[in-house]
Design an enzyme around this catalytic site. Structure first.
Site, mmCIF file in Angstrom:
data_model
loop_
_atom_site.group_PDB
_atom_site.id
_atom_site.type_symbol
_atom_site.label_atom_id
_atom_site.label_comp_id
_atom_site.label_asym_id
_atom_site.label_seq_id
_atom_site.Cartn_x
_atom_site.Cartn_y
_atom_site.Cartn_z
ATOM 1 N N GLU A 259 15.331 -11.523 7.272
ATOM 2 C CA GLU A 259 13.888 -11.510 7.550
ATOM 3 C C GLU A 259 13.216 -11.408 6.196
ATOM 4 O O GLU A 259 13.282 -10.366 5.549
ATOM 5 C CB GLU A 259 13.512 -10.296 8.410
ATOM 6 C CG GLU A 259 14.207 -10.224 9.763
ATOM 7 C CD GLU A 259 13.726 -11.284 10.735
ATOM 8 O OE1 GLU A 259 12.674 -11.902 10.506
ATOM 9 O OE2 GLU A 259 14.425 -11.511 11.747
ATOM 10 N N CYS A 298 4.827 -7.710 7.098
ATOM 11 C CA CYS A 298 5.387 -9.051 6.882
ATOM 12 C C CYS A 298 4.686 -10.070 7.766
ATOM 13 O O CYS A 298 4.667 -11.254 7.466
ATOM 14 C CB CYS A 298 6.874 -9.032 7.179
ATOM 15 S SG CYS A 298 7.243 -8.287 8.765
HETATM 16 P P1 NAP Z 1 12.923 -6.143 -1.640
HETATM 17 O O1 NAP Z 1 12.570 -5.717 -3.021
HETATM 18 O O2 NAP Z 1 13.604 -7.441 -1.461
HETATM 19 O O3 NAP Z 1 13.827 -4.952 -1.077
HETATM 20 C C1 NAP Z 1 14.331 -4.971 0.228
HETATM 21 C C2 NAP Z 1 15.571 -4.111 0.301
HETATM 22 O O4 NAP Z 1 16.624 -4.695 -0.487
HETATM 23 C C3 NAP Z 1 15.372 -2.697 -0.252
HETATM 24 O O5 NAP Z 1 16.117 -1.799 0.528
HETATM 25 C C4 NAP Z 1 15.941 -2.818 -1.646
HETATM 26 O O6 NAP Z 1 16.363 -1.606 -2.171
HETATM 27 C C5 NAP Z 1 17.110 -3.737 -1.404
HETATM 28 N N1 NAP Z 1 17.588 -4.419 -2.584
HETATM 29 C C6 NAP Z 1 16.909 -4.691 -3.733
HETATM 30 N N2 NAP Z 1 17.714 -5.375 -4.586
HETATM 31 C C7 NAP Z 1 18.905 -5.526 -3.961
HETATM 32 C C8 NAP Z 1 20.134 -6.142 -4.319
HETATM 33 N N3 NAP Z 1 20.308 -6.737 -5.495
HETATM 34 N N4 NAP Z 1 21.164 -6.102 -3.436
HETATM 35 C C9 NAP Z 1 21.009 -5.508 -2.234
HETATM 36 N N5 NAP Z 1 19.864 -4.906 -1.843
HETATM 37 C C10 NAP Z 1 18.817 -4.922 -2.684
HETATM 38 O O7 NAP Z 1 11.675 -6.160 -0.680
HETATM 39 P P2 NAP Z 1 10.568 -5.021 -0.519
HETATM 40 O O8 NAP Z 1 9.704 -5.102 -1.727
HETATM 41 O O9 NAP Z 1 11.192 -3.718 -0.152
HETATM 42 O O10 NAP Z 1 9.793 -5.526 0.769
HETATM 43 C C11 NAP Z 1 8.666 -6.353 0.732
HETATM 44 C C12 NAP Z 1 9.044 -7.734 1.216
HETATM 45 O O11 NAP Z 1 9.699 -7.640 2.457
HETATM 46 C C13 NAP Z 1 7.838 -8.606 1.452
HETATM 47 O O12 NAP Z 1 8.041 -9.849 0.844
HETATM 48 C C14 NAP Z 1 7.772 -8.759 2.964
HETATM 49 O O13 NAP Z 1 7.234 -9.969 3.411
HETATM 50 C C15 NAP Z 1 9.186 -8.630 3.351
HETATM 51 N N6 NAP Z 1 9.291 -8.139 4.717
HETATM 52 C C16 NAP Z 1 9.714 -8.995 5.679
HETATM 53 C C17 NAP Z 1 9.821 -8.565 6.991
HETATM 54 C C18 NAP Z 1 10.291 -9.481 8.075
HETATM 55 O O14 NAP Z 1 10.578 -8.997 9.159
HETATM 56 N N7 NAP Z 1 10.378 -10.765 7.848
HETATM 57 C C19 NAP Z 1 9.491 -7.245 7.314
HETATM 58 C C20 NAP Z 1 9.060 -6.404 6.312
HETATM 59 C C21 NAP Z 1 8.967 -6.865 5.005
HETATM 60 P P3 NAP Z 1 15.393 -0.764 -3.124
HETATM 61 O O15 NAP Z 1 14.219 -0.376 -2.313
HETATM 62 O O16 NAP Z 1 16.247 0.393 -3.502
HETATM 63 O O17 NAP Z 1 15.053 -1.673 -4.269
#
Ligand code: NAP
Length: 515
Positions: A259, A298
């Site tokens: 997602e 999101c």
């Molecule tokens: P993110 O930076 O991609 O982080 C998401 C998750 O991945 C966090 O738990 C993060 O941990 C982890 N992560 C980061 N780097 C990683 C790696 N190299 N390997 C494995 N895991 C890793 O996203 P975010 O900033 O938290 O969330 C915002 C984004 O999520 C927005 O773009 C939004 O659109 C999207 N979103 C989508 C949905 C949907 O249902 N489609 C729902 C909610 C949000 P850390 O926090 O420890 O860095």
């Protein structure tokens, strides 16, 4: 001053503190340090193996209805602790009460929904997929597809914006399917996820190892996955790319659901006059979507499409609503919109906004909102900003997701132009369509269905009944093709499909009838 608590991880059926430097979680309004998290030094492989080898068999020894009863018991525990969750959300996510409810009560509601659905499945241990089909001329030898609970662990890597709902909307179908769960919440708001898991684990509802939480870095988690495990990721497209290309997924075929981000749309259909009911419903919903959780959803509306002759009127109607939004400290009762979750998020949103502002007009400036009860030098609060561009073709508006209270108004010439512009999002979670002519609504909805996980169709008769553009209901699919990640979650019992393996049993008709 006392040292902030170091939150413990729960893995292998035990509570364990990380042994590294630890990361602080902050109050995004007051700037104070709240708690710390750390996942350094955990034996991830052993923890996941414990879940796979002990919790999985114990869960699968139960039928669906029995597991549904465990979900219902978890709902009771969570409800009993709601006040604490609201306090954590206010402090760590900077959300006003109504926005905390979207996450907290939305999560508990979804868990309860799956408890009810699971009850209806009874005591069976597997599900049938379709009917038996004869394989040759003789009806005595047939093929029946069955769905069996996966014998692995479900790893959830979650985004920061829904620490409660993001956990339960995934855990409910997984646990109902008999699959143990390990959740790695987004670090900046991990506290609420950790507390909810702690409360449910300590209530002793599920077999040991069914529900685990790892707070902090995800380093090593994907390496610990084995072929029958599952990973469900929610977050940015960049991290999604890393997950997809990890050897666990690319080589060991760990099933993966993504997602990702999405540039969602709201569309006012042609033929609706400025000031019509459909027009007002669009303006109201856009203002709501931009401000709920400070736009950190999101599913939030990022692009608004209106007939070109209504561009000015729409800009005024939406801006007038945004101007009434009080922004600041969520503890002040007059505040309607709290903070972004962290300083990092605040800076990212400001940078994205600046990028859009280079090519767009600022129709309502968030900077015009004086913060209530909050120090602008400390609080990560940002007023809602409506941008607009008379040239709807500019790429940046279609490919940039600013994850905050920001949206762009864009004019279109005719319906075909509007639909083509909506599709420039290259696959989104949701589009909402506003109009009063049923046939045009139907045609537009079906035209948009293939590129959206959900199409939310609003005509005046459902104006006060509908569940909201951005509200994800467990009955409906959540996910979207293309840029949105290509994933599918929820959608009632459909969600169980991800946690089951489909297999064709070829056997005598009588043997199949006994399944
Ligand atoms: P993110 O930076 O991609 O982080 C998401 C998750 O991945 C966090 O738990 C993060 O941990 C982890 N992560 C980061 N780097 C990683 C790696 N190299 N390997 C494995 N895991 C890793 O996203 P975010 O900033 O938290 O969330 C915002 C984004 O999520 C927005 O773009 C939004 O659109 C999207 N979103 C989508 C949905 C949907 O249902 N489609 C729902 C909610 C949000 P850390 O926090 O420890 O860095």
């Amino acid at each position: 001053m006392s040292t902030p608590e170091l939150l413990h991880n729960h893995l292998g059926g035990q509570w364990i503190a990380g042994r590294g430097a630890s990361t602080a979680l902050f109050d995004p309004v007051l700037g104070t340090e709240l708690v710390r998290v750390d996942a350094t030094g955990l034996d991830l492989s052993a923890g996941l193996a414990f879940a796979r080898e002990h919790a999985g068999p114990a869960l699968r020894a139960l039928g669906y209805a029995q597991r549904a009863a465990l979900l219902a018991a978890a709902v009771k525990v969570l409800q009993a602790n709601r006040d604490t969750y609201y306090e954590i959300a206010t402090a760590n996510s900077g959300t006003v009460k109504n926005d905390s409810a979207v996450d907290i009560d939305g999560g508990i509601f979804t868990l309860g929904h799956y408890a009810r659905l699971g009850e209806s499945l009874g005591d069976r241990r597997h599900l049938l997929d379709g009917e038996a089909t004869r394989l040759g001329k003789d009806p005595l030898f047939q093929s029946q597809h069955v769905l069996s609970p996966a014998r692995g662990v479900a790893l959830f890597i979650n985004a920061f914006n829904f620490p409660s709902w993001g956990l339960w909307e995934k855990a409910a179908p997984a646990l109902l399917s008999g699959v143990p769960v390990v959740v790695k919440p987004g670090t900046s708001t991990a506290w609420l996820t950790q507390r909810m898991v702690q409360d449910v684990v300590n209530a002793g509802i599920f077999p040991p190892g069914s529900l685990s939480v790892v707070c902090g870095s995800s380093a090593g988690l994907l390496d610990a996955l084995t072929p029958f495990d599952l990973v469900s990721f929610t977050g940015s497209a960049d991290t999604a790319e890393l997950i997809r290309s990890h050897p666990a997924v690319a080589r060991r075929s760990v099933r993966c659901n993504i997602e990702a981000d999405s540039v969602n749309s709201a569309l006012l259909l042609p033929g609706e006059s400025a000031g019509s009911e459909a027009f007002e419903l669009l303006a109201k919903e856009v203002a709501r979507e931009m401000t709920v959780k400070s736009g950190q959803k999101c599913t939030a509306i990022r692009r608004i499409f209106v007939p070109q002759e209504h561009y000015e009127a729409a800009a005024q109607a939406i801006s007038a609503r945004l101007a009434r939004t009080t922004v600041g400290n969520p503890r002040n009762e007059s505040v309607r919109m709290g903070a972004l979750v962290s300083r990092a998020q605040f800076d990212t949103v400001q940078a994205g906004l600046a990028r859009l502002q280079q090519l767009g007009q600022t129709l309502h400036d968030g900077a015009s909102h004086a913060l209530v009860d909050a120090d602008p030098a400390v609080a990560c609060c940002l007023g809602p900003t409506l941008l607009g561009s008379r040239d709807a073709e500019v790429d940046v508006f279609h490919d940039t997701e600013v994850f905050g209270p920001v949206a762009t108004l864009l004019p279109y010439r005719d319906l075909n132009h509007a639909l083509a512009l909506v599709r420039r999002g290259e696959g989104s979670l949701v589009a909402s369509v506003y109009g009063s002519d049923e046939q045009t609504l139907q045609a537009a909805a079906l035209e948009l269905a293939d590129s959206h996980g959900r199409v939310h169709v609003i005509s005046p008769e459902v104006g006060s009944l509908h569940t909201g553009h951005g509200n994800v209901m467990p009955q409906s699919l959540h996910g979207g093709p293309g840029r949105a990640g290509g994933g599918e979650e929820l959608g009632g019992l459909r969600a169980l499909g991800f946690y089951h393996r489909r297999s064709a049993l070829q056997a005598s008709t009588s043997m199949l009838q006994g399944l």
